[in-house]
Design an enzyme around this catalytic site. Structure first.
Site: not given
Ligand code: NAP
Lengths: 161, 338
Positions: B13, B127, B212, B223, B227
């Site tokens: 995302a 985080k 989730e 979470d 923070k």
């Molecule tokens: N979503 C939000 O609104 C939000 C807001 C603030 C902070 N965050 C933080 O931002 C981070 C990403 O969140 P997200 O929502 O984008 O998570 P997500 O949708 O689950 O995406 C995670 C991405 O990381 C990839 N990944 C997993 N293991 C990996 C590895 N070992 N090496 C490289 N890439 C890897 C996944 O690959 P695949 O595509 O192959 O599964 C996916 O593309 C998290 O730490 C989260 O806590 C998220």
């Protein structure tokens, strides 16, 4: 400027003088003094209304001095100097001696349980919202008391921000 | 014109949001700062796309959406993944958006330390590594003399870290209290307005994609606790780690409690509190007409300062483009400071 104070003094001779002395020393003037018999002060205490005149900083100095002396200010310029603190308790509220919970809070100087709303859940645990009226500056003491009781009686607490 | 070469680690995302935001804003960045942003590598969990001349944002998004693997990016697809990529390309800044891992902080920790060691700046939304190893990361960053920015890790789009560190530079900050998790705020808000039980509301939130499938991190306050740790370290200078936070989530908040609160003019909110005295996440009562009385998935933070008194900010705590906005801001600030 002018300021109205309602304060609580011990109902024993000499108390009023000890309150009046710092006022002139700090550059403020006493305009009127009224014994407020209609205000129910705590036992052995009397409520007194004092109107003062002086510069803003002198009046503030008087308030600071009173606080330092431990004088209980009930109202400053019509603003009530009492606060409220609410908390939700969840657990065996009734079983674990509600009376005792009340008494222990009321036993703390400056805290009074003013309201309790309770939702009973049959034989199960119940939820209560307790409201405590407290003197300004006693929030932490009230919070600690609630937490102490909750820990002992195994209540979950949702306290106020 | 100068170039800024980026590696995007994690293409979920947030990673996709960053690609989209760069596509939308690169002309603006170019005009204002004379820098051209170029994604030289993007990686998901097992594959990547790598091109020293720059990848096309649109095509990255399309490839990931249609085939699930960045390896399928025309001509530049690669089976390289993780830390290997950092040796395979020449880059300036690592944009790290891999999943938060609160057990051992991997892969974020190794990726970040490797980038520092190679003299690269890092922007993250993660985080886990910050909550577990804040001090170690900052020491490594300082030793390397690079930049490390993580605005997105707390409150997504809501400005809080940069706000406190930079905008409020004149002020001493004594505490921060806030609603730091959108999922739980949604659940508590819905329980309040609809009178639904916790279980039913959680199920609804899961159906809507707000919670989730495994909601533990959110509903148990984990979470929010991460923070709290990040704010404690970065804003209040408290040397704390995850285990220093007293944490209670919302799973034991009953409908009875919420209704009782409502009758008396209160809402129940999951509040993260940061002060020298205490680091704590717990459900708390907030007054109906106070700034804390925000609905839905919004986040909020109230900062208590010495000179400016209280300052309150509010914004979207999650979302693809929203979170990316904070990362792009960090990126621009790094570029500006060069
Ligand atoms: N979503 C939000 O609104 C939000 C807001 C603030 C902070 N965050 C933080 O931002 C981070 C990403 O969140 P997200 O929502 O984008 O998570 P997500 O949708 O689950 O995406 C995670 C991405 O990381 C990839 N990944 C997993 N293991 C990996 C590895 N070992 N090496 C490289 N890439 C890897 C996944 O690959 P695949 O595509 O192959 O599964 C996916 O593309 C998290 O730490 C989260 O806590 C998220």
């Amino acid at each position: 400027m002018r300021m109205n104070l309602i304060l609580e003094v011990l109902d024993i001779p000499g108390q009023l003088v000890s309150i009046l002395n710092p006022i002139s020393e700090l550059g403020a003037n006493v305009v009127t003094i009224v014994h407020k018999r209609e205000i129910k002060a705590e036992e052995s205490k009397a409520a007194i209304e004092i109107a003062l005149e002086g510069e803003r900083e002198n009046l503030q100095a008087v308030i600071d001095k009173f606080k330092e002396m431990g004088v209980n200010l009930i109202e400053v310029d019509d603003k009530v100097r009492k606060e409220k603190l609410s908390a939700i308790l969840y657990g065996h509220i009734i079983d674990k001696d509600l009376r005792d919970t009340f008494d222990r809070i009321n036993a703390v100087d400056g805290l009074v349980v003013s309201d309790l709303q309770i939702k009973l859940n049959g034989e199960l645990e119940s939820t209560a919202l307790i409201t405590i009226e407290l003197d300004i500056g006693k929030r932490e003491i009230a919070y600690n008391k609630i937490m102490e009781i909750a820990k002992e009686k195994d209540y979950l607490v949702i306290d106020e921000v | 014109m100068e170039e800024c070469k980026l590696v995007l680690m994690g293409f979920g995302a947030v990673g996709k949001g960053v690609a989209k935001a760069i596509q939308m804003k690169k002309d603006m960045v170019n005009e204002k700062y004379g820098i051209s942003l170029k994604i030289v590598a993007a990686a998901d969990s097992s594959t990547s796309a790598i091109c020293q001349d720059g990848l096309d944002e649109e095509l990255l998004l399309k490839t990931k959406e249609e085939t699930c693997k960045l390896a399928n990016y025309p001509e530049c697809g690669s089976e390289l993944s993780g830390i290997e990529i950092l040796d395979a390309v020449d880059y300036d800044i690592l944009i790290e958006a891999t999943p938060t891992n609160i057990k051992d902080a991997e892969p974020a920790k190794s990726l970040t330390l490797k980038a520092f060691a190679d003299g690269k700046d890092v922007v993250t939304s993660n985080k886990g590594h910050l909550a577990l190893f804040y001090k170690e990361l900052i020491e490594a960053k300082e030793a390397a003399g690079v930049d490390f920015k993580f605005e997105a890790s707390v409150g997504g789009a809501m400005p809080i870290i940069n706000l406190c560190q930079e905008t409020l530079a004149s002020c001493g900050i004594s505490s921060i209290k806030g609603i730091l998790n959108g999922t739980t705020n949604y659940i508590l808000s819905r329980m309040t307005t609809e009178g639904m039980s916790y279980e039913n509301t959680l199920a609804e939130a899961q159906q809507l994609g707000i919670a989730e499938t495994d909601p533990t991190q959110d509903v148990e306050g984990i979470d929010a606790a991460c923070k709290v740790v990040i704010l404690a370290n970065s804003v209040l200078g408290i040397d704390a780690t995850y285990s220093d936070v007293e944490v209670r989530g919302i799973s034991d908040v009953s409908l009875d409690a919420i209704e009782l609160a409502k009758e008396e003019g209160y809402f129940v909110k999951l509040i993260g509190g940061v002060s020298e005295k205490q680091l704590k996440v717990s459900p708390r009562l907030v007054k109906k007409n106070s700034p804390y009385a925000i609905d839905g998935t919004l986040n909020l933070a109230n900062v208590t300062t010495d000179l400016a008194d209280d300052i309150t900010v509010m914004g979207k705590g999650a979302g693809s483009l929203e979170t990316a906005s904070a990362m792009l801001t960090d990126l621009i600030n790094i570029i500006k400071n060069k």
